[in-house]
Motif scaffolding. Structure first.
Motif, mmCIF file in Angstrom:
data_model
loop_
_atom_site.group_PDB
_atom_site.id
_atom_site.type_symbol
_atom_site.label_atom_id
_atom_site.label_comp_id
_atom_site.label_asym_id
_atom_site.label_seq_id
_atom_site.Cartn_x
_atom_site.Cartn_y
_atom_site.Cartn_z
ATOM 1 N N GLY A 21 1.393 -0.240 -14.410
ATOM 2 C CA GLY A 21 2.215 -0.663 -13.289
ATOM 3 C C GLY A 21 2.722 -2.085 -13.453
ATOM 4 N N TYR A 78 -5.517 -0.564 -14.603
ATOM 5 C CA TYR A 78 -4.183 -0.001 -14.438
ATOM 6 C C TYR A 78 -4.247 1.238 -13.519
ATOM 7 N N ASP A 79 -3.526 2.288 -13.875
ATOM 8 C CA ASP A 79 -3.447 3.453 -12.989
ATOM 9 C C ASP A 79 -3.678 4.745 -13.768
ATOM 10 N N HIS A 136 -4.060 10.460 -7.891
ATOM 11 C CA HIS A 136 -4.393 9.085 -8.247
ATOM 12 C C HIS A 136 -5.645 8.636 -7.509
ATOM 13 N N ASP A 189 -5.508 5.186 -2.401
ATOM 14 C CA ASP A 189 -4.574 4.130 -2.021
ATOM 15 C C ASP A 189 -3.741 3.609 -3.184
ATOM 16 N N GLN A 190 -3.678 4.384 -4.267
ATOM 17 C CA GLN A 190 -2.789 4.051 -5.375
ATOM 18 C C GLN A 190 -1.493 4.852 -5.211
ATOM 19 N N GLU A 191 -0.400 4.149 -5.100
ATOM 20 C CA GLU A 191 0.897 4.803 -4.960
ATOM 21 C C GLU A 191 1.204 5.646 -6.199
ATOM 22 N N ASP A 246 0.569 2.245 3.106
ATOM 23 C CA ASP A 246 -0.053 2.197 1.763
ATOM 24 C C ASP A 246 -1.346 2.996 1.707
ATOM 25 N N TYR A 301 -2.966 6.507 0.442
ATOM 26 C CA TYR A 301 -2.646 7.603 -0.473
ATOM 27 C C TYR A 301 -3.922 8.333 -0.899
#
Length: 712
Positions: free
Chosen positions: A508, A593-594, A620, A623-625, A647, A649
């Motif tokens: 990201g 990271y993601d 994900h 709360d990770q977009e 925000d 998720y």
């Protein structure tokens, strides 16, 4: 250090009438060495050269020679040198005399072997003889018949012979010349395969004990110094051309008045291995077939705080010793970074006083054979922690490479070959430019665990083991603390999903165009044709695999989630990311990271969904977009309570996530066991938004028999 077998001052004799011998239970992997007069019996580990006494006497009070193991009835046959007679010995090591007619009267034989229930004897002046052992299968008192075999062996001076289980031919070494002979036992024709002097030196003593293994390797034990050499005689074409591989394999016991026998149909290392092997790719000579480094364990000599466990062979990608057994590769730590042209400090912990040698592949050509790659040579360590200096060559290639450390009681070890004591540790390392530094997640040697429940947007069985990945991240920073390289290493730890799932990392804050073409993706140590960068996305997204289910070994539906499914690690990956020099990497999100999973495109429709969402269904961390490829249609369906406006998720209304990140090697729930049942404190952790029960994931907090316990 030269080793000799010593004689016991007191021998124990057995009465043959009181102790009738019985056959061995199996085809043993150890080699049998008869030594001295009267003979005593030793077991030799050909892989390491280690040996131990099996019997102080065979009860015959005689010198035994020309021994061979008969896999048909599992007895050792030999020649009673003092009483000029054939004998046999079973697992109690109590010998018995046999009745044989047809042998030259009063003549002694010093070399022999058994193959297909036939005992073959050789004597330089007399030639070859064979004895059919079949009558003994029904009557142990049978009179055996010896027959002469016409041959052109001439005056071959061989101290022992052995028969290859692959081609059924007899092999022997002429002691004065080191010519290796092959003998066709059906015709008696003898031919020289090769002269071994080029490979093992000028003739300097005979080979009183020689053995074969099931793969057609011949092992030669030299009397004078105990060196064990291995000759690859598995390929008929190579034998015919004389192009056979010959190498120093291990250091065994020097001896005299000796002879050897072994079950040729057994591997050198069996399931009861007591040997530690290395972990580097096999180009560094790691596996037994490559004469990789190996040490006998349980000797008191090892690196680190944890003694090594045993292995049947070297572990190469996707396995390493720490993944497959105890995390015993804990003896070597790099205190400072390895910077080209500078000196680095390495901390080595030794269990006791012993010798250390080490190697680093500075030019990254896949071996330790170059001139300056032996970095430590027979350094005498003291018990405890030892700080050692390493000079990093100024021309060392920047990037990832391998190191090897070997510790033992004796000096003189190479980066390959067997040893009777000690441990070998292979470690991946990174060579950096001067002024660079490294930063890790979760640590330089540990792994974080990310686990997914793939039923989103339904909560499903919530066993949180559909996909379990272990990984670590290493960032390289230049002298201005700018990230110049990202290395993500990981492996598939478990897969309990019925669905097909892909796995990816999003970096990201960066775009696809920020990534340099030097970036690579590796699967099981093999660089892939494409580096994994998703080409139809604007973000920097790396697809590790678009279908992890295809990476599983066959025959196990719940891979490492059901207790009956203890398959070995089968998929390892590495993403080595480089950036264009103009890229401002300060915008890169923080490690880790993601990491996310997604539905494999084109596999099949998921339960409750009326179309295949494919790449559009992502899962994900809480709360990770999601990425730009995500289908936002599914927000708020079934159990999902995502709210992009706040925000929020990938959580339920009770704050239960569909993905977990744990900065340790977590023990996940077994198949169909709810996470809350496996870890009772998790509910309080989730419902408090992570404020309570922060250590809920520790193994001591798990419910007994509810989590998967690896046994590999």
């Amino acid at each position: 250090m030269r080793k000799y077998l010593s004689l016991l001052s007191l021998a124990v004799f057995f009465s043959l009438e009181a102790h009738a011998d019985v056959p061995f239970d199996t085809c043993p992997s150890q080699a049998f060495l008869f030594q001295s007069s009267p003979s005593k019996l030793y077991g030799v580990n050909l892989a390491t050269g280690g040996y131990s006494e099996l019997a102080a006497t065979t009860g015959l009070n005689t010198h035994i020679n020309a021994v061979g193991f008969n896999d048909t009835d599992r007895y050792i046959y030999g020649f009673d040198y003092d009483n000029v007679n054939v004998i046999r010995i079973g697992k109690n090591y109590a010998g018995e005399q046999l009745s044989v007619s047809g042998l030259p009267e009063g003549q002694r034989f010093i070399s022999g072997d058994v193959h297909d229930n036939v005992y073959y004897l050789h004597q330089r002046a007399l030639g070859l003889f064979k004895i059919d052992l079949s009558p003994l299968l029904t009557d142990s008192s049978s009179i055996l018949i010896a027959e002469a075999i016409e041959s052109n062996l001439g005056t071959l001076r061989a101290s022992d012979v052995a028969i290859n289980p692959i081609d059924g031919k007899l092999y022997a070494v002429d002691n004065p010349s080191y010519d290796l002979y092959q003998v066709d036992l059906s015709t008696g024709n003898a031919e020289v395969v090769t002269n071994m002097s080029t490979d093992i030196g000028v003739p300097s003593g005979g080979f009183g004990a020689i053995y074969f293994d099931v793969n057609g390797n011949l092992y030669l034990s030299r009397n004078t110094d105990g060196k064990i050499f291995r000759v690859d005689l598995s390929d008929e074409d190579e034998i015919a051309s004389g192009d056979v591989a010959i190498e120093h394999f291990a250091d065994g016991p020097a001896s005299a008045q000796n002879d050897g026998a072994r079950c040729a149909n057994a591997p050198i290392v069996d399931e009861d291995s007591t040997i530690d092997f290395g972990d580097a790719p096999d180009s560094y000579l790691t596996l037994l077939a490559s004469n990789g480094p190996r040490h006998e364990i349980n000797t008191g000599y090892y690196l680190g705080a944890i003694a090594p466990d045993s292995e049947g062979d070297g572990f190469i990608s996707p396995l390493d010793d720490n993944k497959a057994g105890f995390a015993d590769e804990d003896g070597v730590g790099f205190v400072t970074t390895l910077e080209a042209g500078n000196t680095a400090i390495v901390s080595v912990q030794a269990s006791t006083t012993g010798y250390l040698s080490a190697w680093i592949d500075w030019n990254q050509d896949g071996d330790f054979e170059d001139l300056n790659e032996k970095i430590i040579s027979d350094n005498l360590l003291s018990a405890g922690t030892n700080a050692l200096s390493i000079a990093v060559p100024v021309d060392a290639v920047i990037g990832s490479t391998w190191s090897r450390f070997r510790f033992a009681e004796t000096s003189g070890l190479n980066f390959y070959g067997g040893a009777t004591t000690g441990e070998v540790e292979d470690h991946p390392i990174t060579v950096m430019e001067d002024g660079s530094s490294l930063r890790y997640y979760p640590s330089s040697s540990g792994y974080a665990t990310v686990a997914y429940e793939d039923n989103w947007p339904k909560e499903g069985d919530y066993d949180m083991n559909d996909v379990v990945i272990r990984f670590r991240v290493t960032e390289t920073l230049d002298e201005n603390d700018k990230i110049t390289r990202v290395l993500i290493q990981g492996y598939l730890a478990a897969y309990g999903a019925g669905y097909h799932n892909g796995f990816a990392f999003r970096l990201g804050g960066l775009s696809r165009t920020d990534i340099n073409a030097a970036t690579t993706l590796t699967h099981n140590a093999v660089v892939q044709e494409h580096n994994g960068l998703e080409l139809d996305a604007n973000e920097a997204i790396f697809i590790v695999s678009d279908d992890l289910k295809q990476k599983l070994p066959s025959g196990c539906m719940y891979y490492r989630t059901a207790q009956h499914c203890h398959e070995a690690i089968s998929f390892e990956f590495e993403i080595d990311v480089y950036f264009d020099e103009s890229v401002d990497t300060r915008s890169l999100m923080s490690m880790p990271y993601d990491p996310f999973v997604f539905a494999t495109p084109g596999a099949y429709v998921r339960d409750g969904l009326w179309y295949n969402p494919g790449r559009g269904l992502e899962i994900h961390l809480a709360d990770q977009e999601p990425t730009e490829k995500f289908d936002t249609y599914w927000y708020g369906w079934w159990s999902d309570s995502s709210d992009p406006g706040s925000d929020r998720y990938f959580k339920t209304s009770s704050n239960h996530p569909w993905a977990l990140l744990i900065t340790d090697e977590w023990s996940w729930p077994r198949e169909h066991v709810d996470l809350v049942d496996a870890y009772a404190e998790f509910a309080g952790y989730a419902e408090s938004a992570g404020n309570n029960n922060v250590n809920w994931y520790l193994l001591e907090k798990a419910t007994t028999d509810k989590t998967f316990a690896p046994e590999d």
